[in-house]
Design an enzyme around this catalytic site. Structure first.
Site, short mmCIF file in Angstrom:
data_model
loop_
_atom_site.label_atom_id
_atom_site.label_comp_id
_atom_site.label_asym_id
_atom_site.label_seq_id
_atom_site.Cartn_x
_atom_site.Cartn_y
_atom_site.Cartn_z
N GLN A 5 0.83 -1.20 0.00
CA GLN A 5 0.00 0.00 0.00
C GLN A 5 0.87 1.26 0.00
O GLN A 5 0.34 2.36 -0.15
CB GLN A 5 -0.94 0.02 1.21
CG GLN A 5 -2.05 -1.01 1.12
CD GLN A 5 -2.98 -1.02 2.33
OE1 GLN A 5 -3.12 -2.01 3.03
NE2 GLN A 5 -3.63 0.10 2.59
N ARG B 36 -9.13 -0.21 7.73
CA ARG B 36 -10.17 0.59 7.09
C ARG B 36 -10.55 1.79 7.97
O ARG B 36 -11.73 2.05 8.21
CB ARG B 36 -11.40 -0.22 6.71
CG ARG B 36 -12.23 0.55 5.69
CD ARG B 36 -13.15 -0.28 4.86
NE ARG B 36 -13.74 0.55 3.82
CZ ARG B 36 -14.30 0.08 2.72
NH1 ARG B 36 -14.33 -1.23 2.51
NH2 ARG B 36 -14.83 0.89 1.84
N CYS B 37 -9.53 2.45 8.46
CA CYS B 37 -9.76 3.65 9.23
C CYS B 37 -8.47 4.46 9.19
O CYS B 37 -7.43 3.95 8.79
CB CYS B 37 -10.11 3.33 10.68
SG CYS B 37 -8.82 2.42 11.55
N GLU C 136 -13.06 5.21 4.32
CA GLU C 136 -13.07 4.50 5.60
C GLU C 136 -14.15 4.98 6.56
O GLU C 136 -14.45 4.29 7.53
CB GLU C 136 -11.69 4.62 6.23
CG GLU C 136 -10.63 3.98 5.34
CD GLU C 136 -9.23 4.26 5.80
OE1 GLU C 136 -8.99 5.38 6.24
OE2 GLU C 136 -8.39 3.35 5.70
#
Lengths: 284, 163, 804
Positions: free
Chosen positions: C235, C382-383, C758
């Site tokens: 990522q 996912r935050c 997110e």
């Protein structure tokens, strides 16, 4: 993810399969749909030096209904069970139960024989077959014999079947009965937190026969005679259901796992059984 | 341990591959036939990313040895449509945002393809139940369901128009 | 020449900001032509596979590789001893700690990498793994962080217990750091003096991002040219390149890192894993490419987990419900190594956003990080960094306070929201929230769901339950979250020393199309589609004529990658800024072509027109050609620009969610009847993509809240290492979501966008959890820990006497 190496056999008839089993003994296993065995082999939890693929054996396929007797070849897939119109008429509980097994892809490959033969306490068909009082046909080097589903399961993964035998057919009487297969699970594809198969026939407004079998609540499927008896002669009122549930709970012995502790499973089992009885009664 | 020849028809073409019995169909498709559409997402047969079609059945190709597919007719995502002539499902997945990272997509579309053969006129519930063997981590399924229902409607309209 | 196309059509044809442009990525993905790491097949490529520890804590007495090496086709078996001369047996983590690449004397979690087998193919590698003989001596296992801080058992024998850690002094040999923000004394004084105080303890359970594609890499060392190429599920490819350079000694210009298509990241693919390092070493040693791809169990057992925060809250308020103070203490379980992916100065990420959407005058946050015998981490799933934990904390505390005050929780929120006129708002824990209009969003949401009607219905259902008419209860879950994303300003945000700017480089071609390269990398968010839209609106070239490229460090400008919803806030800003540089030069070219002064032309959608005489114009196509064709005094040929954007602040998307749920108290089975999600992400680039992100984030929220956990037993055995037990919902378990929005642009972002990928996960988890908690509130529930799977919902009912 990668299985150990093995030799692959693909006999065209039962005799061929039996001879490989005889030759290699413990080292040989049959594969039906493969959706129980292959995952175990991939995790190297099952070692199978000789794999015998049954898919080409015509005698293991087919569903026939004759004179009130249903005969299902062991290699019949869940998908075939679900989509067989005659079977749906003759014994609709199978359709209802099969739809609750695994997911669409697994149902295309998973077989009734595979589901009943390996003694996995999580499988749905064993309890259902006990409810139907089905018979399993076993073929071995010494010939053919029949064993009642209700007498087939000894412990988890331990059944009446000898190593050299193959389960070839399942037979039972089609019966016009109220039916229900009730199953609680965490999600589609999961084994049962608790599941129950019920068949009820009526005589007038009273229950004539009742068959109650439970899944994944012990190390074997459990057909509760006492639960069935508690319903017979009643009109399935609340008291009768309560008595039947109490009797059934006496017969199970769930273990704690990721689905939950024993206390939870016992409670849920009671709910599932009572709902299955109520639904079967409503269809009787 | 001995390699053997396996003959299959894959996306309409006759193929002959050489494989050990233990080689899973998914790896034979991906690595020996270069069909990298179907993917591997787990090893316990849950995720469905490897879904292909074999003799009219939706099958998780990670749970089958290639040797078991001897003589079979296999369709993968690569066999559904061409760049100049996409399958209705492929068009609708794009139209309705039925994919994000794309990893579940080949298996999902291949499964949807068979689903619509099983039931050309599914309800939303039928679709959700019908794809319950395919996990998606990105879309939340809502637009996948929309894509499949839209494709079904389009195929049915075309059928009616043809009659 | 009369324009046959209207201005409106020109705007539409651009498919710029606001267009629900269909995705360009879909062509390859729907045809099975994506290009993921495991699709890569290079000549001579070998496969690597790990021997992993079955024990959670043990000494490694010996490793015997003879049998494995004797297997035909096995090329090497690497152990820590082989990596030690290269100083690679350990590697730095992104949190200032270090982590074993291969077991060095001991193992610290079940599934830890012990040896790396390199073989001709995956089959031989798998067989060889079974043949490596490892002798272990078990050591006492610690899986409870509180016990860890009391225990004599030393987990990290490699650390000097008396020396400070990366974030300051360590209180105990299993302690990692203490991080504090805010005014503890002042907060305690306010709380002690308050009319009303609500105290609660809560556990945000350990879970895992579990993207559908597991992690993997292909390392290819070209010994002839001295160049290393590394493909992988990264990522943050540039950061990986810098780290690879530091670890291997190969200069960065001789390392090319490529993130191809990635099948989901969700934070799981930010960090550097032993598999990547081993594949690099193996390639350097063997001189051929080496592929390592993990399987699902390895992914769940050894790669970065998320959460595992034990939080204690105290919230004080007036009798009328106005919050006066907030105290939060966290015990953070990081597993065996602190492999958190946080900006360096923030060992607990942005947990200090835990004052939430509320105007809280004084607050304190203290976090203690602890080692245990579990997989290392944690990562932000996912935050933004630890924001799920922070938002869950405050959205539970406000519910608990509502119970304490005997107040409606929606009303309590409204009383305490930061008001629109207070923005930019300085929170008590040091953040400047850029913009927001919470009251409008909240009112819109509550109206959309007929909140009053729902409460009436719920009251009736409670009565019916108490009368014995039903065995299901109804819950209304509320969540109003403020996220903090877009890390971040270089002055206080860096990853391993790299400031968290991001970048965009644009080149316009002579015939009017363009390519733009970014420092971010999509894992499904659709950057190739959406960033072209930003550019289309900025420079007037249709999005369909703009290629967006990411992920190849040889060509892409340096960026910090994609996680924490930072791409739109940071790289999106860089894109807009680079676009404006293009436009500035295009203006000069247009003026030259039109033979007027620079200031006499202005930009209009896709062209420059003469002010007051718009029938005279030059299109961007003509301008592009002129850049290559004309000798313009004072201007270089070509049309290119680059922007490295250092954001002045984070951005603060927010949202209002409502979940209506039924619960069968006897089976513990929940049923979601309705989920309404209102999101404000500022300027909305592609509504279709936004909606998809909301659906996806809410689904992962449902999974986490209702069962998805990484659980260990007392011996450190992972109980949820396969998808049998690690809860990933199928289409059958997931409802339809209703999405809505408001738009409160970010005042400091060039296009006012805030990021959205997110938010639904951050706001969704407390919403689902609150629905369960709210269902049981009338029966005495205050707080019950997640996950709310069937048996734990059942237990909640049981504990409240609902089965009697």
């Amino acid at each position: 993810m990668i299985t150990a190496a093995f030799e692959y056999h693909r006999p065209s008839d039962i005799a061929g399969a039996l001879s490989v089993l005889e030759e290699h003994g413990d080292d040989a296993r049959v594969i039906a749909g493969g959706h129980s065995l292959i995952p175990m082999m991939k995790l190297r939890m099952a070692e199978v030096p000789h794999l015998i693929d049954l898919q080409d054996i015509a005698d293991l396929k087919g569903i026939t209904i004759e004179g009130g007797m249903v005969t299902i070849g062991a290699m019949t897939t869940q998908h075939e069970l679900i989509n067989n119109e005659a079977l749906l008429s003759a014994t609709p509980i199978i359709h209802e139960a099969a739809l609750q097994i695994a997911d669409p892809q697994v149902r295309y490959m998973g077989t009734i024989g595979g589901n009943v033969a390996n003694g996995d306490p999580g499988n749905d068909m064993p309890g259902l077959m006990q409810c139907l009082d089905a018979n399993f046909t076993l073929e071995g080097p010494d010939g053919t014999r029949s064993v009642k589903a209700r007498e087939f399961y000894e412990a988890a993964y331990m059944t009446e079947r000898e190593d050299g035998e193959i389960l070839t057919q399942i037979t039972f009487s089609a019966v016009d009965a109220g039916y229900a297969y009730e199953k609680q699970k965490r999600k589609i594809g999961d084994y049962a937190t608790a599941a129950c198969a019920v068949l009820i026939t009526k005589d007038g407004d009273k229950i004539a026969t009742a068959s109650i079998a439970m899944t994944n609540l012990s190390d074997v499927p459990v057909l509760s005679e006492a639960a069935g008896e508690a319903l017979v002669g009643t009109s399935c009122d609340a008291a009768a259901i309560t008595a039947a549930v109490a009797a059934a709970l006496e017969d199970i012995d769930p273990t704690e796992d990721n689905r939950g502790p024993v206390e939870f499973k016992m409670h849920v089992a009671g709910i599932i059984i009572s709902r299955a009885i109520a639904r079967a009664w409503s269809r009787a | 341990m001995t390699n053997q020849i396996v003959k299959m028809t894959v996306n309409g073409e006759k193929k002959e591959i050489f494989a050990e019995p233990r080689e899973l169909l998914i790896y034979v498709l991906r690595e020996k036939l270069g069909l990298t559409g179907p993917h591997v997402g787990c090893e316990t047969s849950h995720c469905g990313a490897c879904t292909v079609e074999i003799d009219g059945k939706s099958v998780k190709s990670c749970t089958m040895f290639a040797v078991q597919a001897e003589g079979a007719e296999i369709t993968t995502i690569e066999g559904l449509g061409t760049p100049d002539n996409l399958h209705v499902l492929q068009e609708n997945f794009k139209e309705h945002h039925g994919l994000q990272c794309g990893y579940c997509t080949p298996g999902m579309i291949t499964r949807a393809h068979r689903l619509l053969q099983e039931n050309p006129n599914p309800t939303e519930e039928d679709v959700r139940f019908g794809i319950s063997g395919n996990i998606c981590r990105c879309t939340g399924y809502q637009n996948i369901v929309k894509s499949i229902l839209s494709a079904a409607a389009e195929l049915n309209a075309a059928k009616e128009a043809a009659q | 020449m009369k324009d046959e196309v209207t201005r409106e059509e020109r705007v539409t044809n651009l498919k710029g900001l606001g267009s629900s442009r269909k995705r360009v990525e879909d062509a390859r993905f729907t045809q099975g032509k994506g290009h993921y790491v495991d699709d890569i097949n290079l000549p001579g490529m070998l496969t690597g596979d790990f021997v992993r520890s079955p024990y959670a804590h043990a000494r490694v007495k010996s490793i015997n590789i003879d049998a494995a090496m004797a297997l035909d086709g096995v090329v090497a078996v690497l152990t820590a001893k082989d990596l030690e001369p290269l100083s690679l047996h350990w590697m730095p983590t992104l949190a200032g700690d270090k982590q074993m690449v291969l077991a060095d004397g001991k193992v610290l979690f079940q599934g830890q990498e012990v040896a790396f087998v390199v073989a001709k193919d995956r089959y031989i590698a798998a067989d060889a793994v079974e043949l490596v003989e490892v002798e272990y001596e078990e050591l006492p296992v610690i899986v409870d962080p509180f016990k860890s801080l009391q225990s004599d058992v030393v987990l990290r024998e490699d650390l000097d217990p008396n020396a400070p850690g990366a974030h300051g002094p360590r209180k105990h040999h299993n302690h990692i750091f203490t991080w504090e923000v805010g005014d503890e004394d002042g907060t305690n004084a306010v709380i002690d003096d308050a009319d009303v105080v609500a105290t609660e303890e809560m556990y945000y359970h350990r879970t895992h991002p579990c993207p559908l594609e597991p992690c993997g890499s292909v390392a290819s060392m070209d010994k002839v040219n001295g160049k290393l190429t590394l493909y992988g599920t990264f990522q943050a490819p540039h950061v990986v390149r810098t780290v690879a350079s530091l670890l291997s000694g190969i200069e960065e210009h001789n390392i090319r890192v490529v993130s191809p298509d990635i099948g989901g990241g969700f934070g799981n693919k930010v960090g550097v894993y032993p598999g990547y390092v081993c594949s690099i070493v193996a390639s350097i040693v063997t001189g051929v490419p080496v592929k390592w791809v993990e399987d699902r169990m390895e992914n769940l057992m050894s790669t970065a987990f998320a959460r595992d925060y034990w939080m204690k809250g105290k919230i004080s308020a007036t009798k009328e419900g106005k919050i006066t103070g907030l105290h939060c203490h966290v015990t953070a379980d990081h597993g065996a190594f602190d492999a958190c992916a946080d900006p360096t100065k923030f060992p607990a990420g942005f947990m200090s956003i835990c004052t939430g959407s509320y105007d809280i005058p004084i607050a304190y946050l203290g976090v203690d990080g602890v080692y245990t015998n579990k997989a290392p981490g944690g990562v932000s799933y996912r935050c933004s960094f630890r924001v799920t934990e922070a938002v869950y904390f405050i959205e539970r505390m406000i519910e608990v306070l509502a119970i304490e005050l005997n107040m409606d929780a929606a009303e309590l929120r409204r009383i305490n929201f930061i008001k629109k006129e207070q923005f930019p708002y300085d929170s008590a824990l040091g953040w400047e929230y850029d913009s927001g209009d919470y009251h409008t969003a909240w009112d819109k949401a509550l109206k959309a769901v007929d909140y009053e009607g729902l409460r009436k219905e719920q009251a009736e259902r409670v009565a019916a339950f108490k009368r014995g008419e039903t065995r299901t209860i109804m819950g209304i879950g509320l969540s109003f979250f403020t996220e903090i994303v877009g890390a971040g300003p270089v002055k206080n945000c860096d990853i391993l020393g790299m400031g968290m700017f991001d970048s965009c480089e644009i080149r316009i071609h002579p015939t009017g199309s363009a390519i733009a390269r970014l420092g971010t990398i999509s894992q499904g968010q659709g950057h190739a589609t959406t960033f072209a839209q930003i550019l289309a609106s900025e420079i007037g070239i249709p999005a369909d004529s703009i290629t967006i490229e990411e992920g190849d460090t040889d060509t892409a400008p340096y960026g910090l990658g994609t996680y924490g919803s930072r791409s739109t806030p940071v790289a999106g800003a860089a894109t807009a800024m680079a676009g404006r540089k293009i436009r500035a030069k295009a203006q000069m070219i247009a003026a030259y072509l039109l033979e007027v002064h620079d200031d006499d032309v202005e930009f209009d959608v896709d062209r420059f027109v003469i002010k007051g005489a718009p029938e005279r114009f030059k299109t961007m196509g003509e301008i592009a050609y002129a850049a290559y064709n004309q000798a313009i005094p004072g201007l270089e040929p070509g049309l290119e620009a680059v922007s490295y954007y250092d954001p002045p602040n984070m951005t603060y998307p927010f949202g209002a969610y409502v979940c209506v749920m039924d619960i069968d108290v006897d089976t513990g089975v929940p049923k979601i009847n309705r989920f309404y999600a209102l999101d404000d992400c500022g300027t909305r680039i592609n509504p279709m993509v936004i909606e998809g992100q909301i659906h996806g984030g809410l689904t992962e929220a449902l999974a986490v809240a209702l069962g998805q956990e990484i659980a260990y037993d007392d011996m450190g055995n992972c109980k949820t290492a396969t998808l049998m037990d690690f809860f990933l919902p199928t289409a059958w378990e997931v409802p339809n979501f209703e999405t809505d929005f408001t738009v409160t642009p970010s005042p400091h972002h060039p296009i006012g966008a805030k990021g959205v990928g997110e938010s639904p996960h951050v706001g969704g988890v407390p919403c689902f959890s609150n629905a369960v908690q709210d269902a049981f509130r009338p029966f005495g529930n205050r707080h019950t820990n997640m996950p709310h799977d069937h048996w734990r919902i059942w237990k909640t009912a049981n504990d409240l006497g609902l089965h009697d």
